[in-house]
Write an enzyme that holds these catalytic residues in place. Structure first.
Site, PDB file in Angstrom:
ATOM      1  N   GLU A 153      -7.046  56.424  14.161  1.00  0.00           N
ATOM      2  CA  GLU A 153      -7.451  55.021  14.341  1.00  0.00           C
ATOM      3  C   GLU A 153      -8.939  54.845  14.098  1.00  0.00           C
ATOM      4  O   GLU A 153      -9.375  53.890  13.455  1.00  0.00           O
ATOM      5  CB  GLU A 153      -7.092  54.553  15.756  1.00  0.00           C
ATOM      6  CG  GLU A 153      -7.148  53.044  15.957  1.00  0.00           C
ATOM      7  CD  GLU A 153      -8.539  52.502  16.261  1.00  0.00           C
ATOM      8  OE1 GLU A 153      -8.771  51.304  16.034  1.00  0.00           O
ATOM      9  OE2 GLU A 153      -9.411  53.277  16.710  1.00  0.00           O
ATOM     10  N   ASP A 184      -6.884  60.185  18.602  1.00  0.00           N
ATOM     11  CA  ASP A 184      -8.156  60.600  17.985  1.00  0.00           C
ATOM     12  C   ASP A 184      -9.291  59.840  18.667  1.00  0.00           C
ATOM     13  O   ASP A 184      -9.064  58.812  19.323  1.00  0.00           O
ATOM     14  CB  ASP A 184      -8.149  60.331  16.477  1.00  0.00           C
ATOM     15  CG  ASP A 184      -8.196  58.860  16.134  1.00  0.00           C
ATOM     16  OD1 ASP A 184      -7.383  58.101  16.704  1.00  0.00           O
ATOM     17  OD2 ASP A 184      -9.041  58.445  15.317  1.00  0.00           O
TER      18      ASP A 184
HETATM   19 ZN   LIG Z   1      -9.584  52.764  20.359  1.00  0.00          ZN
END
Ligand SMILES: [Zn+2]
Length: 452
Positions: free
Chosen positions: A159, A97
């Site tokens: 994340e 992501d």
């Molecule tokens: Zn990163």
């Protein structure tokens, strides 16, 4: 460059030959708008990125490949190849992501289209963290079928959202990711061409502080002088948290620690931080010490009347949000206790003081002195032709502490392609292809030389 041993020479030429494919892979990855927030981008973008990652690592010989749903709804890609008998297992971490583009008008190249300009590759996620996915992939490709260790790849899907999906997943499924060495491929070198371990991460203590003195606001002419002023009391206590040189002075917290890794040139720091001409840097330590080795108290916000619309009144209450960053060696609970005691001891006039804890995060220090670290140290030096150094990082990566708690014997190392010029999280993110090339070679050397 010093001459390579035969093993290094073979891998170096293979990695060089793989860079065309690396660029193609990165272009494909960057084309997915994998911002893990369905309010901003369709969830299919993340799903397609995840599937691409799963297929790519299956194609380099990882067998047990799966997409695993985590607690926040994001999917983690996990692929592995068991270790030959007696050999160690290495966990390769990355995330697919990315940050949203932010101000699209500020981008000089298309956000979702990998574009070469002046020798760098531009696009959202080109470095953070898709460049590191390509680093892992290129390393495994270069090794071909000669992998002497077990490898598990985990590519996290959320994340950047900080929702902790993978953190909970690790705790719930410890066997899936168990490893002897963990490469967190979500960092980078201190500068391009300078091989660097990110050795420490700071933890944090966040509190809300409220000071109350009066039943209500009072006219500053009629009552000012004898009436206890809550805003003045708050300003007084906050001012005791720093000395005149800008050192953080929370009683009981060591603010003299030193840093023996890379040193951050003060002139470069002034430019990086945009410090105004004539204004001094804070603290009496080196820049690296102030950033990575010592506690730092920042007043994030103060609730007080706005200047426009304010009147000649004494404030009955005032509030501030404080953020204390703590280096390794200081436990968050101990730092919280020290901060509370300091605020209590320094609040004047016996004003009513309320302190609410908003959050605690532990600092992190990677293990040194183990066989994995030694192998990676040698690999980085061979790849770059110069010895490695160490830096800290001011922010925190909570997953590192989860890994450290879950796998206390694992050697955790933070490396990657995200050097400062990458401008990660900002418009015009880019990656230096030679960093991908050097880091992929270092990783390939590590994976072929590391023994437990
Ligand atoms: Zn990163």
């Amino acid at each position: 460059m010093t001459s390579d041993d035969p093993h290094t020479a073979v891998l170096r030429s293979r990695v060089a030959g793989l860079m065309v494919q690396a660029e193609r892979d990165l272009a494909q990855l960057v084309s997915y708008k994998s911002v893990a927030d369905p309010r901003q981008f369709p969830a299919e973008e993340c799903e397609r990125a995840a599937q691409w990652v799963a297929d790519a690592f299956a194609a380099v010989g990882l067998t047990r490949v799966g997409l695993h749903e985590t607690a926040d709804g994001s999917k983690a890609v996990i692929a592995s190849r068991p270790a030959p008998p007696g050999a160690p297992t290495v966990l390769l971490y990355c995330h697919y992501d990315v940050q949203p583009p932010l101000d699209e008008a500020a981008w000089r190249t298309p956000v979702w289209e990998l574009t070469e300009k002046d020798g760098r590759w531009y696009g959202r996620g080109a470095a953070d963290c898709k460049g590191n996915i390509v680093m892992h992939l290129t390393a495994l490709r270069a090794i071909r079928s000669e992998l002497p260790v077990g490898v598990t790849l985990v590519a996290e899907g959320s994340e950047e959202q900080g929702t902790g999906g993978l953190e909970k997943f690790v705790v719930d499924n410890p066997e899936l990711l168990r490893a002897d060495a963990i490469l967190i491929g979500d960092c980078g070198n201190f500068a391009g061409g300078v091989p660097t371990f990110t050795e420490t991460l700071r933890g944090n203590v966040n509190v809300l502080v409220t000071v109350e003195t009066l039943a209500g606001p009072l006219h500053s002419g009629m009552f000012g002088g004898a009436a206890p002023d809550a805003l003045a009391a708050l300003i007084h206590v906050l001012a005791t948290l720093r000395d005149a040189d800008g050192n953080t002075t929370v009683a009981g917290l060591d603010n003299r620690q030193t840093w023996d890794g890379v040193q951050y040139d003060p002139d470069r720091f002034r430019i990086d931080a945009g410090v105004l001409g004539g204004v001094d840097l804070a603290g009496d330590g080196t820049v690296a010490e102030m950033l990575w080795a010592r506690p730092t108290l920042t007043v994030l916000a103060i609730d007080a009347p706005r200047v426009v619309g304010s009147s000649a009144a004494i404030q009955p209450a005032a509030r501030a949000r404080l953020n204390l960053r703590i280096p390794p060696g200081i436990a968050p609970k101990e730092a919280h206790r020290a901060l509370v005691a300091h605020l209590e001891a320094n609040t004047p006039l016996h004003a009513k003081l309320t302190i609410e804890l908003e959050g605690l995060g532990a600092p992190f220090r990677s293990a040194i002195g183990g066989p994995a670290r030694a192998a990676m140290d040698a690999a980085l030096a061979a790849s770059y032709g110069r010895p490695s150094t160490t830096q800290g990082q001011g922010g925190s990566i909570p997953l590192c502490n989860v890994f450290a708690d879950t796998y206390p014997d694992a050697e955790i190392m933070l490396i990657g392609v995200e050097e400062p010029k990458c401008l990660i999280h900002a418009p015009n993110e880019s990656v230096d292809p030679s960093e991908i090339q050097h880091m992929a070679l270092a990783e390939a050397l590590f994976l072929t030389t590391y023994r437990r």
